[in-house]
Write an enzyme that holds these catalytic residues in place. Structure first.
Site, mmCIF file in Angstrom:
data_model
loop_
_atom_site.group_PDB
_atom_site.id
_atom_site.type_symbol
_atom_site.label_atom_id
_atom_site.label_comp_id
_atom_site.label_asym_id
_atom_site.label_seq_id
_atom_site.Cartn_x
_atom_site.Cartn_y
_atom_site.Cartn_z
ATOM 1 N N HIS A 291 29.852 33.494 13.165
ATOM 2 C CA HIS A 291 28.991 34.333 12.311
ATOM 3 C C HIS A 291 29.835 34.940 11.202
ATOM 4 O O HIS A 291 30.622 35.867 11.413
ATOM 5 C CB HIS A 291 28.341 35.444 13.163
ATOM 6 C CG HIS A 291 27.318 36.245 12.417
ATOM 7 N ND1 HIS A 291 26.021 36.411 12.874
ATOM 8 C CD2 HIS A 291 27.377 36.930 11.256
ATOM 9 C CE1 HIS A 291 25.341 37.160 12.022
ATOM 10 N NE2 HIS A 291 26.161 37.498 11.029
ATOM 11 N N HIS B 193 29.730 35.656 6.678
ATOM 12 C CA HIS B 193 28.982 35.587 5.406
ATOM 13 C C HIS B 193 29.936 35.133 4.303
ATOM 14 O O HIS B 193 30.545 35.954 3.621
ATOM 15 C CB HIS B 193 28.373 36.948 5.077
ATOM 16 C CG HIS B 193 27.294 37.354 6.026
ATOM 17 N ND1 HIS B 193 25.953 37.182 5.761
ATOM 18 C CD2 HIS B 193 27.373 37.888 7.271
ATOM 19 C CE1 HIS B 193 25.235 37.612 6.791
ATOM 20 N NE2 HIS B 193 26.073 38.040 7.725
ATOM 21 N N GLN C 26 18.554 37.399 3.350
ATOM 22 C CA GLN C 26 19.134 38.753 3.408
ATOM 23 C C GLN C 26 18.104 39.834 3.088
ATOM 24 O O GLN C 26 18.106 40.905 3.670
ATOM 25 C CB GLN C 26 20.318 38.856 2.437
ATOM 26 C CG GLN C 26 20.944 40.240 2.330
ATOM 27 C CD GLN C 26 21.734 40.631 3.567
ATOM 28 O OE1 GLN C 26 22.792 40.085 3.836
ATOM 29 N NE2 GLN C 26 21.228 41.586 4.337
ATOM 30 N N HIS D 22 19.649 37.279 12.669
ATOM 31 C CA HIS D 22 20.152 38.660 12.663
ATOM 32 C C HIS D 22 19.074 39.475 13.383
ATOM 33 O O HIS D 22 18.010 39.727 12.809
ATOM 34 C CB HIS D 22 20.316 39.180 11.236
ATOM 35 C CG HIS D 22 21.573 38.748 10.569
ATOM 36 N ND1 HIS D 22 21.814 37.440 10.221
ATOM 37 C CD2 HIS D 22 22.671 39.463 10.175
ATOM 38 C CE1 HIS D 22 23.008 37.365 9.657
ATOM 39 N NE2 HIS D 22 23.552 38.566 9.610
ATOM 40 N N GLU E 198 19.651 44.509 14.527
ATOM 41 C CA GLU E 198 20.936 45.110 14.129
ATOM 42 C C GLU E 198 20.663 46.550 13.692
ATOM 43 O O GLU E 198 20.742 46.905 12.516
ATOM 44 C CB GLU E 198 21.601 44.309 13.005
ATOM 45 C CG GLU E 198 23.049 44.752 12.764
ATOM 46 C CD GLU E 198 23.738 43.979 11.654
ATOM 47 O OE1 GLU E 198 23.079 43.158 11.002
ATOM 48 O OE2 GLU E 198 24.943 44.222 11.439
ATOM 49 N N ASP F 116 31.966 38.229 11.059
ATOM 50 C CA ASP F 116 30.823 38.710 10.273
ATOM 51 C C ASP F 116 31.152 38.895 8.786
ATOM 52 O O ASP F 116 30.569 38.249 7.934
ATOM 53 C CB ASP F 116 30.247 40.003 10.866
ATOM 54 C CG ASP F 116 28.789 40.239 10.447
ATOM 55 O OD1 ASP F 116 28.237 39.429 9.682
ATOM 56 O OD2 ASP F 116 28.202 41.242 10.880
ATOM 57 N N TRP G 156 29.231 45.378 3.112
ATOM 58 C CA TRP G 156 28.872 45.898 4.424
ATOM 59 C C TRP G 156 30.087 46.340 5.235
ATOM 60 O O TRP G 156 29.977 47.091 6.178
ATOM 61 C CB TRP G 156 28.073 44.841 5.206
ATOM 62 C CG TRP G 156 26.699 44.666 4.653
ATOM 63 C CD1 TRP G 156 25.555 45.230 5.140
ATOM 64 C CD2 TRP G 156 26.313 43.920 3.492
ATOM 65 N NE1 TRP G 156 24.497 44.882 4.342
ATOM 66 C CE2 TRP G 156 24.918 44.072 3.326
ATOM 67 C CE3 TRP G 156 27.005 43.129 2.566
ATOM 68 C CZ2 TRP G 156 24.209 43.474 2.284
ATOM 69 C CZ3 TRP G 156 26.301 42.532 1.526
ATOM 70 C CH2 TRP G 156 24.923 42.710 1.398
HETATM 71 FE FE FE2 Z 1 25.680 39.055 9.574
#
Ligand code: FE2
Length: 418
Positions: free
Chosen positions: A54, A56, A151, A209, A212, A308, A314
């Site tokens: 996982h 991005h 997203q 996702h 979360e 991630d 983020w």
């Molecule tokens: Fe993610």
């Protein structure tokens, strides 16, 4: 024929040699006989390569890039506000340049398999086009799976679901989603139905996702699990994050463990990211942000750890070092008994491979590609305790990289005791 000898081989207690022919593992054992080339691994631990299930890749290093554009101090909220504006300026070449940097961070530290979530809420599909090219261009050094990831949700604006479908037609491998971000619970549920329908329609994997958030009432994992249980699609499905499950009531959680076990659905926890992002509205006690990793392991439910983010809006940190992820994860999830430590390396190797649904071709077994890494230690406990670095990464029997042992110009003991 090539022989790697004098190794401690993960999962093969009585073996110390790996024989490789034409890039494939021909034998694993002891005293395997002569070979054209013999490579001494000096008693180090050999494992299957790290898997980051996982990540991005269209976001990596964008936090620093946003800073250059004048995002200010680069704090979380400043960067998020800048993101849509920044997204408009992306080019295929620009995304490829940063993504390549992130991929090299990971591959140079022992990762050979990556699943990446690519934002497809962009009608130009800039990130997706970049990643489709990289997936092909880099296939000799790393396997990349691409998730069609909305997203900004499927139902926060019109046409979101169709963008996810279009990305699948363009070549994405996995259907993604973000039900807890949809503007109403019903739309979150609708998106989960869509995700499963699209996966079945196009024969794709699923990675959502999912929940979360710290809100224990966010329970989309329950619907996702029920749908893939009905379709017998659990092994091809992953629920990423499920942070809210860490805040859920125990009576609910224990009923769900049984259902998760039945569906054989996979879970991914991102320990550094979620320890940083969750619990923000808590004063004290402050939640850790992780799903129930320890209990998943006890119940035999597949769970893996992932990076991630690398330096994105983020999460400012991240460097592709899966041992760092594992180290944080085993602390936060409290999984350090001797029996647990024996299985902890699976969290960044075999368990991630099951999330990617590549278990049939991944691992240290005869007949599989000779892909493995050499760690600077001689046992799982040793490498985890020391957060050992990866000395070498081998793919189809050839070195992707090999490090020299550390040499000191000045040794701390020189002139003192020796
Ligand atoms: Fe993610």
């Amino acid at each position: 024929m090539k022989k790697f000898t004098n190794a401690v081989i993960y999962g093969h207690k009585d073996a110390n040699e790996i024989l490789v022919e034409n890039g494939v593992i021909k034998a694993i054992g002891k005293d395997l006989g002569p070979a054209d080339e013999v490579i001494d691994l000096e008693g180090k631990l050999v494992t299957a390569p790290y898997v980051d299930p996982h990540l991005h890749l269209d976001y990596v290093y964008t936090l620093s890039e946003l800073g250059k554009e004048g995002a200010g101090s680069g704090t979380l909220f400043e960067a998020i506000e800048m993101w849509p504006k920044f997204k408009e300026t992306l080019t295929v070449e620009g995304v490829k340049t940063l993504a390549l940097k992130g991929i090299m961070d990971e591959v140079s530290q022992g990762v050979q398999y990556i699943r990446t979530h690519i934002d497809v809420t962009d009608p130009k599909f800039t990130g997706l086009k970049a990643m489709l090219e990289l997936r092909e261009e880099l296939k000799d050094i790393v396997d990349i799976q691409i998730v069609s990831f909305p997203q900004q949700g499927m139902y926060t604006y019109k046409g979101g679901r169709d963008l996810v479908e279009e990305a699948l037609k363009m070549g994405a491998d996995v259907v993604g989603g973000i039900p807890h971000y949809e503007p109403a619970r019903e739309f979150g549920e609708k998106s989960v139905h869509d995700i499963v329908e699209l996966a079945l329609k196009y024969n794709k994997l699923i990675d959502v996702h999912c929940d979360e958030t710290d809100d224990p009432h966010s329970r989309f994992v329950e619907l996702l699990n029920a749908l893939v249980l009905m379709e017998d699609y659990g092994e091809k499905t992953t629920a990423s994050h499920t942070c809210s499950f860490g805040s859920a009531d125990d009576s609910y959680a224990y009923r769900m463990f049984d259902l998760f076990k039945k569906s054989r659905m996979n879970f991914i926890s991102c320990p550094t990211e979620n320890a940083y992002l969750q619990g923000r509205q808590d004063t004290y006690p402050k939640r850790r942000g992780l799903t129930r990793v320890k209990e998943f392991m006890e119940y035999g439910i597949n769970v893996a750890f992932a990076q991630d983010s690398i330096n994105d809006p983020w999460y400012p940190m991240g460097n592709g070092n899966m041992m760092n992820i594992l180290d944080n994860g085993i602390h936060l999830a409290q999984i350090m008994s001797p029996a647990e430590i024996d299985k902890d390396l699976d969290l960044i190797t075999y368990n991630g491979a099951r999330c990617l649904n590549i278990q049939d071709r991944y691992g240290l077994d005869v007949g599989k590609d000779a892909n493995f890494i050499v760690l600077n230690g001689d046992s799982p406990f040793d490498v985890i305790r020391n957060r050992a670095n990866v000395l070498a990464s081998v793919r189809k029997g050839e070195y992707l990289f090999k490090q020299k042992p550390v040499e000191y110009e000045v040794n701390v003991l020189k002139g003192r005791l020796i």
